[in-house]
Design an enzyme around this catalytic site. Structure first.
Site, mmCIF file in Angstrom:
data_model
loop_
_atom_site.group_PDB
_atom_site.id
_atom_site.type_symbol
_atom_site.label_atom_id
_atom_site.label_comp_id
_atom_site.label_asym_id
_atom_site.label_seq_id
_atom_site.Cartn_x
_atom_site.Cartn_y
_atom_site.Cartn_z
ATOM 1 N N SER A 143 71.709 1.161 -73.405
ATOM 2 C CA SER A 143 72.129 2.366 -72.683
ATOM 3 C C SER A 143 73.652 2.431 -72.753
ATOM 4 O O SER A 143 74.302 1.413 -73.025
ATOM 5 C CB SER A 143 71.696 2.235 -71.215
ATOM 6 N N TYR A 156 70.201 -2.344 -63.191
ATOM 7 C CA TYR A 156 70.084 -1.645 -64.480
ATOM 8 C C TYR A 156 71.266 -1.994 -65.382
ATOM 9 O O TYR A 156 71.095 -2.329 -66.558
ATOM 10 C CB TYR A 156 70.022 -0.136 -64.220
HETATM 11 P P1 NAD Z 1 60.399 6.996 -69.327
HETATM 12 O O1 NAD Z 1 60.177 6.748 -67.878
HETATM 13 O O2 NAD Z 1 59.935 8.281 -69.913
HETATM 14 O O3 NAD Z 1 59.789 5.822 -70.209
HETATM 15 C C1 NAD Z 1 59.674 4.504 -69.751
HETATM 16 C C2 NAD Z 1 58.519 3.852 -70.460
HETATM 17 O O4 NAD Z 1 58.417 2.489 -70.014
HETATM 18 C C3 NAD Z 1 57.175 4.509 -70.138
HETATM 19 O O5 NAD Z 1 56.339 4.476 -71.273
HETATM 20 C C4 NAD Z 1 56.615 3.605 -69.041
HETATM 21 O O6 NAD Z 1 55.205 3.654 -68.920
HETATM 22 C C5 NAD Z 1 57.098 2.259 -69.569
HETATM 23 N N1 NAD Z 1 57.084 1.214 -68.555
HETATM 24 C C6 NAD Z 1 57.656 1.212 -67.325
HETATM 25 N N2 NAD Z 1 57.373 0.061 -66.692
HETATM 26 C C7 NAD Z 1 56.617 -0.677 -67.529
HETATM 27 C C8 NAD Z 1 56.004 -1.958 -67.448
HETATM 28 N N3 NAD Z 1 56.104 -2.718 -66.348
HETATM 29 N N4 NAD Z 1 55.279 -2.395 -68.492
HETATM 30 C C9 NAD Z 1 55.137 -1.631 -69.611
HETATM 31 N N5 NAD Z 1 55.694 -0.418 -69.745
HETATM 32 C C10 NAD Z 1 56.419 0.051 -68.714
HETATM 33 O O7 NAD Z 1 61.975 6.831 -69.507
HETATM 34 P P2 NAD Z 1 62.915 6.838 -70.788
HETATM 35 O O8 NAD Z 1 64.151 7.522 -70.372
HETATM 36 O O9 NAD Z 1 62.203 7.294 -72.017
HETATM 37 O O10 NAD Z 1 63.274 5.283 -70.888
HETATM 38 C C11 NAD Z 1 63.050 4.507 -72.044
HETATM 39 C C12 NAD Z 1 64.195 3.521 -72.209
HETATM 40 O O11 NAD Z 1 65.399 4.233 -72.457
HETATM 41 C C13 NAD Z 1 64.470 2.661 -70.980
HETATM 42 O O12 NAD Z 1 64.762 1.340 -71.383
HETATM 43 C C14 NAD Z 1 65.696 3.300 -70.387
HETATM 44 O O13 NAD Z 1 66.459 2.390 -69.623
HETATM 45 C C15 NAD Z 1 66.406 3.729 -71.639
HETATM 46 N N6 NAD Z 1 67.452 4.733 -71.457
HETATM 47 C C16 NAD Z 1 67.133 5.959 -70.958
HETATM 48 C C17 NAD Z 1 68.139 6.898 -70.805
HETATM 49 C C18 NAD Z 1 67.866 8.275 -70.281
HETATM 50 O O14 NAD Z 1 68.838 8.992 -70.006
HETATM 51 N N7 NAD Z 1 66.621 8.699 -70.176
HETATM 52 C C19 NAD Z 1 69.450 6.574 -71.144
HETATM 53 C C20 NAD Z 1 69.729 5.315 -71.636
HETATM 54 C C21 NAD Z 1 68.711 4.394 -71.790
#
Ligand code: NAD
Length: 261
Positions: A143, A156
């Site tokens: 991130s 985080y």
């Molecule tokens: P999201 O909530 O859509 O996706 C998260 C995914 O992780 C989902 O498939 C969920 O079911 C899964 N998950 C959560 N807990 C779990 C567990 N205990 N076991 C297995 N799977 C689990 O959110 P996203 O934004 O797509 O996040 C994906 C990644 O991207 C994360 O690591 C997040 O930190 C990172 N990220 C997101 C952003 C943003 O702005 N959305 C920015 C930087 C990094």
């Protein structure tokens, strides 16, 4: 480009992970999905990868906060793929916001377990197979918070800085093989994880969801635009390509200029 390759993408039932799974499937890779969600919706997603892209897609619902379930998932991937994943994307993640003094310790533990420790476990099980084949791609979804901090995100930010370190060690330990390890550092991407933060800000400020979304992105992104999940999918695809053969132990920021400031 990836025909014959097998990719395990954690946290791929929604958001960024699903977009990465689609990008890799679009390039011909077989996929194992992982994550939570409605059983029928996940099955529809799995099937649509097969019909849309002509690949084989599996699903394993392991809870990545549980090391024994991670081990079982890695065994399942080894069995179904016939020899382990060629591409491992550690993407599952959760968020919790609170000041440090109010941060529930169990939330700290959950964020560290899912966002960081799970990647250690998947990586340790995936590497022997990759080393055997002398080819592999490990991509960790870090991130902008792997590079800089924001208040109220202690767990985080710690996890995301941690995964940047894990990525570098993985890269050094595999430097003389055909395996690479890199992180992707997205800025704001409008997924479920962020939608909850937008809703909280809207409620807090007594403003509309759209105004809260505009404020959120404008505060951090000089571009004032959200990154799309598809853009992160294409970034992952680039890291799987031959062009990235000599790219290892580093990160790609896709953050509208956030960390240039
Ligand atoms: P999201 O909530 O859509 O996706 C998260 C995914 O992780 C989902 O498939 C969920 O079911 C899964 N998950 C959560 N807990 C779990 C567990 N205990 N076991 C297995 N799977 C689990 O959110 P996203 O934004 O797509 O996040 C994906 C990644 O991207 C994360 O690591 C997040 O930190 C990172 N990220 C997101 C952003 C943003 O702005 N959305 C920015 C930087 C990094």
């Amino acid at each position: 480009m990836l025909t014959g390759k097998r990719a395990l993408v954690t946290g791929s039932t929604s958001g960024i992970g699903l977009a990465m799974a689609k990008a890799l499937a679009g390039a011909g890779a077989d996929i194992m999905l992982n994550g939570f969600g409605d059983k029928d919706e996940i099955e529809a997603t799995r099937k649509s990868l097969e019909t849309d892209f002509g690949v084989t897609a599996y699903y394993n619902g392991a809870d990545l906060s549980k090391p024994d379930q991670i081990e079982a998932m890695m065994q399942d991937a080894a069995d179904k793929f016939g020899g382990g994943a060629d591409i491992l994307i550690n993407n599952a993640g959760i968020q919790h916001t609170d000041l440090i003094e109010d941060f529930p310790p169990e939330k700290w533990d959950a964020v560290i377990a899912i966002n960081l420790t799970s990647a250690f476990h998947t990586t340790r099980f995936a590497l022997p197979f990759m080393k055997q084949k002398d080819w592999g791609r490990i991509i960790n979804t870090a991130s902008a918070h792997g590079l800089v901090a924001s208040p109220q995100k202690a767990a985080y930010v710690a996890a995301k800085h941690g995964i940047m370190g894990l990525t570098k060690v993985t890269a050094l330990e595999t430097a003389q093989t055909g395996i690479t390890a890199n992180s992707i550092c997205p800025g704001w991407v409008r997924t479920e994880l962020v939608e909850r933060q937008i809703e909280a800000k809207a409620k807090e400020g007594g403003i509309s969801i759209e105004q809260a979304a505009t404020n959120l992105v404008s505060d951090k992104h000089p571009s004032k635009q959200f990154v799309t999940p598809e853009q992160i999918g294409k970034t992952a695809l680039f890291l799987c390509s031959d062009a990235a053969d000599q790219m290892t132990g580093t990160h790609m920021s896709v953050d509208g200029g956030w960390t240039a400031q």
